[in-house]
Design a protein around this motif. Structure first.
Motif, PDB file in Angstrom:
ATOM      1  N   ILE A   6     -16.096   2.921   1.175  1.00 54.28           N
ATOM      2  CA  ILE A   6     -15.274   2.105   2.063  1.00 54.28           C
ATOM      3  C   ILE A   6     -14.395   2.936   2.552  1.00 54.28           C
ATOM      4  N   PRO A   7     -14.061   3.375   3.698  1.00 51.33           N
ATOM      5  CA  PRO A   7     -12.829   4.053   4.196  1.00 51.33           C
ATOM      6  C   PRO A   7     -11.839   3.312   3.880  1.00 51.33           C
ATOM      7  N   THR A   8     -10.564   3.848   3.494  1.00 58.93           N
ATOM      8  CA  THR A   8      -9.441   3.019   3.103  1.00 58.93           C
ATOM      9  C   THR A   8      -8.158   3.870   3.519  1.00 58.93           C
ATOM     10  N   SER A   9      -7.109   3.353   3.551  1.00 55.47           N
ATOM     11  CA  SER A   9      -5.790   4.114   3.298  1.00 55.47           C
ATOM     12  C   SER A   9      -5.375   4.451   2.250  1.00 55.47           C
ATOM     13  N   THR A  10      -5.042   5.506   1.868  1.00 53.71           N
ATOM     14  CA  THR A  10      -4.667   5.921   0.620  1.00 53.71           C
ATOM     15  C   THR A  10      -3.044   5.971   0.156  1.00 53.71           C
ATOM     16  N   SER A  11      -2.597   4.999   1.028  1.00 51.18           N
ATOM     17  CA  SER A  11      -1.082   4.821   0.611  1.00 51.18           C
ATOM     18  C   SER A  11      -0.906   3.087   0.685  1.00 51.18           C
ATOM     19  N   VAL A  12       0.130   2.901  -0.018  1.00 51.55           N
ATOM     20  CA  VAL A  12       0.641   1.439   0.136  1.00 51.55           C
ATOM     21  C   VAL A  12       2.216   1.363   0.048  1.00 51.55           C
ATOM     22  N   LEU A  13       2.585   0.478   0.812  1.00 54.17           N
ATOM     23  CA  LEU A  13       3.942   0.008   0.904  1.00 54.17           C
ATOM     24  C   LEU A  13       4.324  -1.432   0.691  1.00 54.17           C
ATOM     25  N   SER A  98      -4.449  11.355  -8.421  1.00 48.13           N
ATOM     26  CA  SER A  98      -2.975  11.356  -8.544  1.00 48.13           C
ATOM     27  C   SER A  98      -2.374  10.252  -7.610  1.00 48.13           C
ATOM     28  N   VAL A  99      -1.219  10.061  -7.979  1.00 48.85           N
ATOM     29  CA  VAL A  99      -0.333   9.191  -7.318  1.00 48.85           C
ATOM     30  C   VAL A  99       1.279   9.497  -7.364  1.00 48.85           C
ATOM     31  N   MET A 100       1.765   9.461  -6.130  1.00 47.37           N
ATOM     32  CA  MET A 100       3.222   9.442  -6.138  1.00 47.37           C
ATOM     33  C   MET A 100       3.801   8.457  -5.425  1.00 47.37           C
ATOM     34  N   SER A 101       4.952   7.958  -6.131  1.00 49.02           N
ATOM     35  CA  SER A 101       5.681   6.790  -5.739  1.00 49.02           C
ATOM     36  C   SER A 101       7.108   6.863  -5.753  1.00 49.02           C
ATOM     37  N   THR A 102       7.482   5.924  -4.861  1.00 45.96           N
ATOM     38  CA  THR A 102       8.895   6.090  -4.526  1.00 45.96           C
ATOM     39  C   THR A 102       9.406   4.568  -4.403  1.00 45.96           C
ATOM     40  N   ILE A 103      10.478   4.477  -5.005  1.00 44.82           N
ATOM     41  CA  ILE A 103      11.139   3.235  -4.899  1.00 44.82           C
ATOM     42  C   ILE A 103      12.536   3.644  -4.180  1.00 44.82           C
ATOM     43  N   ARG A 104      12.866   2.904  -3.221  1.00 42.70           N
ATOM     44  CA  ARG A 104      14.273   3.015  -2.408  1.00 42.70           C
ATOM     45  C   ARG A 104      15.056   1.699  -2.519  1.00 42.70           C
ATOM     46  N   ALA A 105      16.231   1.688  -2.295  1.00 43.44           N
ATOM     47  CA  ALA A 105      17.200   0.555  -2.398  1.00 43.44           C
ATOM     48  C   ALA A 105      17.961   0.746  -1.118  1.00 43.44           C
ATOM     49  N   THR A 120      12.070  -1.011  -1.232  1.00 47.67           N
ATOM     50  CA  THR A 120      10.739  -0.790  -0.830  1.00 47.67           C
ATOM     51  C   THR A 120      10.415  -0.019  -2.135  1.00 47.67           C
ATOM     52  N   TRP A 121       8.736  -0.022  -2.137  1.00 47.34           N
ATOM     53  CA  TRP A 121       8.097   0.869  -3.223  1.00 47.34           C
ATOM     54  C   TRP A 121       6.796   1.261  -2.728  1.00 47.34           C
ATOM     55  N   SER A 122       6.757   2.366  -2.402  1.00 47.53           N
ATOM     56  CA  SER A 122       5.665   3.009  -1.819  1.00 47.53           C
ATOM     57  C   SER A 122       4.683   3.741  -2.766  1.00 47.53           C
ATOM     58  N   GLY A 123       3.410   4.041  -2.441  1.00 47.75           N
ATOM     59  CA  GLY A 123       2.610   4.866  -3.414  1.00 47.75           C
ATOM     60  C   GLY A 123       1.629   5.681  -2.530  1.00 47.75           C
ATOM     61  N   ASN A 124       1.615   6.980  -2.452  1.00 43.08           N
ATOM     62  CA  ASN A 124       0.687   7.832  -1.956  1.00 43.08           C
ATOM     63  C   ASN A 124      -0.437   8.350  -2.824  1.00 43.08           C
ATOM     64  N   PHE A 125      -1.636   7.906  -2.867  1.00 42.18           N
ATOM     65  CA  PHE A 125      -2.684   8.413  -3.684  1.00 42.18           C
ATOM     66  C   PHE A 125      -3.335   9.512  -3.257  1.00 42.18           C
ATOM     67  N   SER A 126      -3.912  10.143  -4.030  1.00 44.72           N
ATOM     68  CA  SER A 126      -5.047  11.167  -3.655  1.00 44.72           C
ATOM     69  C   SER A 126      -6.315  10.321  -3.054  1.00 44.72           C
ATOM     70  N   SER A 127      -7.090  11.292  -2.257  1.00 46.02           N
ATOM     71  CA  SER A 127      -7.864  10.849  -1.458  1.00 46.02           C
ATOM     72  C   SER A 127      -9.143  10.228  -2.175  1.00 46.02           C
ATOM     73  N   ASP A 136      -4.860  -3.128  -5.974  1.00 45.53           N
ATOM     74  CA  ASP A 136      -4.313  -3.327  -7.064  1.00 45.53           C
ATOM     75  C   ASP A 136      -2.789  -2.792  -7.012  1.00 45.53           C
ATOM     76  N   ALA A 137      -2.641  -1.595  -6.335  1.00 49.93           N
ATOM     77  CA  ALA A 137      -1.189  -1.084  -6.400  1.00 49.93           C
ATOM     78  C   ALA A 137      -0.391  -1.989  -5.606  1.00 49.93           C
ATOM     79  N   LYS A 138      -0.897  -2.558  -4.522  1.00 50.87           N
ATOM     80  CA  LYS A 138      -0.274  -3.563  -3.527  1.00 50.87           C
ATOM     81  C   LYS A 138       0.384  -4.946  -4.408  1.00 50.87           C
ATOM     82  N   TYR A 139      -0.376  -5.374  -5.059  1.00 50.05           N
ATOM     83  CA  TYR A 139      -0.138  -6.614  -5.883  1.00 50.05           C
ATOM     84  C   TYR A 139       0.759  -6.295  -7.143  1.00 50.05           C
ATOM     85  N   LYS A 140       0.492  -5.161  -7.742  1.00 48.89           N
ATOM     86  CA  LYS A 140       1.149  -4.747  -8.687  1.00 48.89           C
ATOM     87  C   LYS A 140       2.743  -4.757  -8.186  1.00 48.89           C
TER      88      LYS A 140
END
Length: 155
Positions: A6-13, A98-105, A120-127, A136-140
């Motif tokens: 299923i096509p999906t975005s590979t990022s979450v914020l 892989s995944v790269m995450s950033t938390i900003r305040a 904010t808490w973002s995550g950029n995942f590999s394709s 799962d990343a969204k809810y965590k």
């Protein structure tokens, strides 16, 4: 042959307004201290033997699989108030590369939330990350931000 993926975005914020002063919130956003406020973690500790120039932290989750991941702090800014980290190992293995995450305040300086903190808490995942990984990343992240708010309110 058609792909069954299923096509999906590979990022979450995910984001939250935390009803606490910026200094109280920012003080808790340190990778080795996440188990002090994130209810999903039983332990967070600095990995011994890592290079002195490299911050590697091991997070032990309370899940039924007993997941243990090592995260590497890639960036930290006390000026712009963010940390960026990547997952470098996981037991059991991750379903993606892989995944790269950033938390900003951010301090909220005006309006009805003045004196509070926007995080904010973002995550950029590999394709190769699928929709289940992103959900799962969204809810965590949502749960963790709620835990952060609870931790700050107890101080």
């Amino acid at each position: 042959m058609a792909s069954s993926r299923i096509p999906t975005s590979t990022s979450v914020l995910e984001s939250a307004v935390i009803e606490a002063p910026f200094s109280a919130v920012w003080h808790l956003i340190k990778l080795p201290d996440f188990s002090n406020w994130w209810s999903q973690l039983s332990k967070s500790e600095v990995v011994k033997g890592a290079s002195p120039e490299t911050d590697i932290i091991q997070w032990t989750f309370k899940d039924k699989e007993g997941t243990v991941i090592e995260v590497k702090q890639e960036e930290h800014s006390s000026i712009d108030h963010y940390i960026t980290y990547s997952v470098i190992t996981s037991t059991p293995a991750l379903d993606y590369t892989s995944v790269m995450s950033t938390i900003r305040a951010y301090p909220i300086t005006s309006g009805k939330h003045e004196g509070h903190t926007y995080v904010t808490w973002s995550g950029n995942f590999s394709s190769d990350a699928n929709a289940d990984v992103i959900e799962d990343a969204k809810y965590k992240r949502r749960e963790a931000l709620a835990d952060l708010a609870t931790a700050v309110s107890k101080k």
